[in-house]
Scaffold this active site. Structure first.
Site, short mmCIF file in Angstrom:
data_model
loop_
_atom_site.label_atom_id
_atom_site.label_comp_id
_atom_site.label_asym_id
_atom_site.label_seq_id
_atom_site.Cartn_x
_atom_site.Cartn_y
_atom_site.Cartn_z
N SER A 210 0.84 -1.21 0.00
CA SER A 210 0.00 0.00 0.00
C SER A 210 0.87 1.25 0.00
O SER A 210 0.56 2.24 -0.66
CB SER A 210 -0.90 0.01 1.24
N GLY B 153 1.96 -9.96 -11.67
CA GLY B 153 1.30 -10.74 -12.72
C GLY B 153 2.18 -10.81 -13.96
O GLY B 153 2.61 -9.78 -14.47
N ARG C 25 -35.37 -24.21 -8.69
CA ARG C 25 -35.23 -25.10 -7.55
C ARG C 25 -36.41 -24.96 -6.59
O ARG C 25 -36.78 -23.84 -6.22
CB ARG C 25 -33.93 -24.75 -6.82
N THR D 221 -8.09 -6.22 -2.79
CA THR D 221 -6.72 -5.90 -2.37
C THR D 221 -5.88 -5.27 -3.47
O THR D 221 -5.22 -4.25 -3.25
CB THR D 221 -6.03 -7.20 -1.88
N GLU E 192 -4.68 -3.37 -7.01
CA GLU E 192 -5.01 -2.02 -7.53
C GLU E 192 -5.41 -1.10 -6.38
O GLU E 192 -6.21 -0.19 -6.55
CB GLU E 192 -6.11 -2.09 -8.60
C1 LIG Z 1 -2.98 -11.92 -6.95
C2 LIG Z 1 -2.26 -10.62 -6.83
C3 LIG Z 1 -1.83 -9.98 -7.97
C4 LIG Z 1 -1.10 -8.79 -7.87
N1 LIG Z 1 -0.59 -8.22 -9.01
C5 LIG Z 1 0.28 -7.19 -8.91
C6 LIG Z 1 0.98 -6.70 -10.04
O1 LIG Z 1 0.83 -7.20 -11.16
N2 LIG Z 1 1.85 -5.67 -9.86
C7 LIG Z 1 2.04 -5.09 -8.65
O2 LIG Z 1 2.85 -4.17 -8.56
N3 LIG Z 1 1.40 -5.53 -7.54
C8 LIG Z 1 0.53 -6.57 -7.64
N4 LIG Z 1 -0.12 -7.04 -6.52
C9 LIG Z 1 0.13 -6.43 -5.23
C10 LIG Z 1 -1.05 -5.66 -4.68
O3 LIG Z 1 -1.24 -4.47 -5.39
C11 LIG Z 1 -0.79 -5.43 -3.19
O4 LIG Z 1 -0.95 -6.69 -2.56
C12 LIG Z 1 -1.71 -4.40 -2.58
O5 LIG Z 1 -1.39 -3.12 -3.02
C13 LIG Z 1 -1.67 -4.41 -1.03
O6 LIG Z 1 -0.37 -4.35 -0.57
P1 LIG Z 1 0.14 -5.41 0.53
O7 LIG Z 1 -0.15 -6.76 0.02
O8 LIG Z 1 1.55 -5.08 0.83
O9 LIG Z 1 -0.77 -5.16 1.78
P2 LIG Z 1 -0.50 -4.13 3.01
O10 LIG Z 1 -0.19 -2.79 2.44
O11 LIG Z 1 0.49 -4.77 3.91
O12 LIG Z 1 -1.90 -4.14 3.66
C14 LIG Z 1 -2.33 -5.17 4.58
C15 LIG Z 1 -3.55 -4.68 5.35
O13 LIG Z 1 -3.21 -3.52 6.08
C16 LIG Z 1 -4.15 -2.50 5.88
N5 LIG Z 1 -3.50 -1.19 5.81
C17 LIG Z 1 -2.37 -0.85 5.15
N6 LIG Z 1 -2.12 0.45 5.29
C18 LIG Z 1 -3.10 0.97 6.04
C19 LIG Z 1 -3.41 2.28 6.52
N7 LIG Z 1 -2.69 3.34 6.21
N8 LIG Z 1 -4.52 2.42 7.27
C20 LIG Z 1 -5.29 1.36 7.57
N9 LIG Z 1 -5.05 0.12 7.15
C21 LIG Z 1 -3.98 -0.09 6.38
C22 LIG Z 1 -4.82 -2.80 4.55
O14 LIG Z 1 -6.17 -2.37 4.58
C23 LIG Z 1 -4.73 -4.31 4.44
O15 LIG Z 1 -5.90 -4.89 4.92
C24 LIG Z 1 -0.87 -8.21 -6.61
C25 LIG Z 1 -1.34 -8.86 -5.46
C26 LIG Z 1 -2.01 -10.04 -5.56
C27 LIG Z 1 -2.42 -10.75 -4.30
#
Ligand SMILES: Cc1cc2nc3c(=O)[nH]c(=O)nc-3n(C[C@H](O)[C@H](O)[C@H](O)COP(=O)(O)OP(=O)(O)OC[C@H]3O[C@@H](n4cnc5c(N)ncnc54)[C@H](O)[C@@H]3O)c2cc1C
Length: 633
Positions: A139, A172, A305, A415, A417
């Site tokens: 994030s 991806g 159904r 999650t 985008e």
């Molecule tokens: C199947 C899949 C495909 C993906 N494809 C791509 C891709 O092609 N390219 C790419 O670059 N990325 C990709 N991603 C990454 C995706 O964009 C990230 O997983 C997403 O941005 C969330 O980041 P994180 O996983 O580090 O979660 P975190 O940032 O660690 O978040 C975890 C939790 O903490 C909470 N949180 C975080 N910050 C805060 C805050 N400030 N306040 C309150 N709550 C907060 C969130 O709500 C979340 O519930 C992909 C992910 C998946 C699972």
């Protein structure tokens, strides 16, 4: 024309021709996911399916004519959204290639990049991935650790992953097919850091082997999206030419001098990110499409159904149970409203991205709305698909009936985008600061100082339906019985608007207090975070209602209009019912009126029950596309 046709036309919106083309053409491609394939087979199949999409013109539509495309943003987003009716892996893999990888090159690059890459990436002669997220940061993308250090001696950037947590993750395309990546990394030149920038970095050779200095690996089994080859990338001092920097917003001269038209590092970064808004819009639209498929399956099943005998000796159709109506019809109503709001968003996106004049305020509004709608639509999809699965009992749990695949595949839409909670905060931040220019890129603490003196104007800054909404508000019944008429559209709009305004104003007041003592700003913002998120949610609820109201207004007088009008009531009342506690706590609904919400809603369900099939036929998911075996019996 049938009633369902009329509904379909209004739901299809401006890019109806693209939807019609997709329904006819894509349905013949045999695109439905095959859950029996291994991961590698599923990924290869998705790539083969993408090749079939190239001649449809959908991939080229996402790029401007001068870049080698056909310049129809609305077509491109709508085309990707339609893929979600068939196979979400295909939608995501296509979205990564043409939307994210292609979008980064188109929007962050300049002519030299467009000339070098765009035609090839449209035709799939160049396969790419979008490498932003790292194991350590998702994030918070400003804190990425991958480095891009300029070496003036060779006029190259050195791309490096200095720590285990700087590994690119979840990317991806990275596990198998991508040969190039748009890599986000901290740029430094002459020992000075300039923040995150994007670079085109080759990662694999022709035969699929990692290039020297690059180590890719697979993320393995995931919760869904089997056809997407998500992977990891590490860079060990990989050298790319100076021209690999996508240099629309910043450049590095041969001698290493850095220049950018945007001085502030944060603003620059968020301006760059803002240009990539299309991916977020596509994810919201696709989640909405998947929810419509699930609702189509579950409703059709409920109309076939039967369980338990009625007093007349006949077994009762599931759809005739009030509880079943309660579970499905409000979700159908919400799906309509969200589609109308999404259509408006796509029209705005198309208008802004097709124009050469940059309207900064409109762009900020677009980004805020895209963030909010993505969040609300993906949450809706998760909830609706689960409800549909349960509404089909044991049959819903069988893979052959598709609902479990839809569930697995859309799960992560909340999650990627942008995580939904993070996105609703982004929207609220824009609303609370009335899109103030200075705020772009500020952290919560900095943003607190800019909380607008009056946020009421933001609420007044209406959607496209401005005059219509004002007319309905002006036509509200005066004092007396009908003053409280819950089916009066003006009353409904007024309740939504009062909630949004009150939540925004009270959160603004809390934050403004914090701005007087900077040391406490973070704590005050953090303590108010649920309140901030509610502000974003309440805003989107109002935006969706207004989009729905505008759609009802557009449809010609007749049976379809009456039906859509009732469905709009159902949407409005179900949101009010879900937030009954808030409306009562804030004295917007008396106890009596609150009880009336539930009884009015139940009456609406009875009224809409005979139209259940028509309503889902309005979604126009071709029957062969539903892919649920249980519907064949
Ligand atoms: C199947 C899949 C495909 C993906 N494809 C791509 C891709 O092609 N390219 C790419 O670059 N990325 C990709 N991603 C990454 C995706 O964009 C990230 O997983 C997403 O941005 C969330 O980041 P994180 O996983 O580090 O979660 P975190 O940032 O660690 O978040 C975890 C939790 O903490 C909470 N949180 C975080 N910050 C805060 C805050 N400030 N306040 C309150 N709550 C907060 C969130 O709500 C979340 O519930 C992909 C992910 C998946 C699972």
């Amino acid at each position: 024309m049938t009633l369902a046709d009329e509904l379909r036309i209004v739901l299809d919106g401006q890019w109806r021709h693209v939807r019609e083309q997709s329904r006819k053409e894509l349905a013949t491609f045999g695109l439905l996911a095959d859950p029996s394939l291994s991961l590698d087979e599923a990924c290869d199949r998705a790539l083969d399916q993408m090749k079939k999409l190239v001649p449809t013109g959908i991939p080229a539509a996402g790029f401007r004519k001068e870049q080698g495309g056909t310049g129809d943003v609305g077509m491109s987003v709508t085309g990707i959204e339609m893929l979600a009716q068939f196979d979400l892996s295909l939608m995501v893999k296509a979205g990564v290639q043409w939307g994210l990888f292609g979008g980064a090159i188109a929007n962050l690059g300049t002519q030299r990049h467009h000339d070098a890459y765009i035609t090839d990436l449209i035709n799939l002669d160049l396969l790419g991935c979008f490498a932003m997220t790292e194991t350590g940061h998702g994030s918070d993308v400003q804190s990425l650790e991958t480095t891009a250090t300029y070496d003036p001696g060779t006029q190259e950037f050195v791309i490096n992953s200095p720590t285990p947590s700087s590994r690119k993750d979840y990317i991806g395309g990275a596990a198998r097919h991508a040969t190039s990546a748009t890599v986000f990394a901290q740029l430094s030149t002459g020992g000075e850091g300039h923040g995150v920038h994007c670079f085109v970095v080759p990662i694999r050779g022709k035969h699929g082997k990692d290039l020297p200095g690059v180590t890719t690996s697979s993320c393995g089994h995931k919760g869904g999206l089997r056809g997407v080859d998500n992977g990891r990338i590490m860079f060990d001092n990989v050298r790319v030419p100076r021209e690999a920097l996508l240099n629309k917003y910043a450049d590095v001269a041969e001698d290493g001098t850095y220049s950018s038209p945007i001085d502030n590092v944060n603003r620059r970064f968020f301006t760059m990110l803002g240009t990539l808004v299309r991916g977020r819009v596509s994810v919201g639209g696709s989640a909405g499409a998947a929810a419509q498929v699930a609702l189509s399956i579950a409703t059709r099943y409920a109309l076939k159904r039967r369980q338990f005998e009625a007093p007349d000796g006949k077994e009762v159709l599931l759809m005739d149970y009030r509880m079943h109506q309660r579970r499905l019809l409000p979700l159908i109503a919400r799906s309509y409203g969200l589609q109308f709001a999404q259509n408006e968003l796509v029209s705005t996106l198309d208008r802004l991205q097709s124009s050469d004049d940059i309207d900064e305020h409109a762009q900020r509004e677009l980004e805020g709305r895209a963030a909010g709608l993505k969040s609300v639509i993906t949450a809706h999809a998760t909830r609706a698909i689960q409800e549909c699965r349960e509404a089909c009992g044991g049959a819903g749990y069988l893979t052959e009936n598709r609902l479990t695949t839809l569930k697995e595949d859309t799960d992560v839409f909340t999650t990627f985008e942008g995580d939904n909670h993070v996105l609703l905060q982004l929207l609220a931040k824009e609303l609370l600061t009335a899109y103030a220019d200075e705020v772009r890129g500020l952290d919560p603490v900095g943003m607190v100082q800019f909380v607008a003196s009056t946020v009421a104007d933001v609420v007044k800054e209406r959607t496209a339906a401005q005059q219509l909404i004002q007319r309905l508000l002006d036509a509200r019944p005066g004092s007396g019985e009908s003053e409280h008429d819950l089916l009066d559209r003006g009353n409904q709009i007024s309740l939504f608007e009062e909630r949004e305004q009150h939540v925004l104003e009270t959160v603004a007041r809390r934050l403004r207090r914090a701005s007087e003592d900077k040391s406490k700003a973070f704590d005050v913002f953090n303590a108010a975070q649920d309140h901030v998120i509610l502000a974003g949610q309440a805003h989107i609820d109002r935006v969706v209602l207004e989009a729905f109201v505008a759609a009802v207004d557009r449809i010609p007088e007749g049976e379809a209009k009456t039906l859509l009008d009732d469905l709009c009531d159902l949407y409005a009342l179900s949101v009010i019912e879900e937030n009954k506690a808030w409306f009562m706590e804030h004295k917007r609904l008396s106890t009596e009126r609150a009880k009336a919400v539930t009884s009015e809603l139940n009456q609406l369900l009875a009224k809409l029950r005979p139209h259940a099939l028509t309503l889902i036929e309005g979604f126009a998911v071709p029957e062969q596309t539903l892919g649920a075996v249980m519907l064949e019996y």
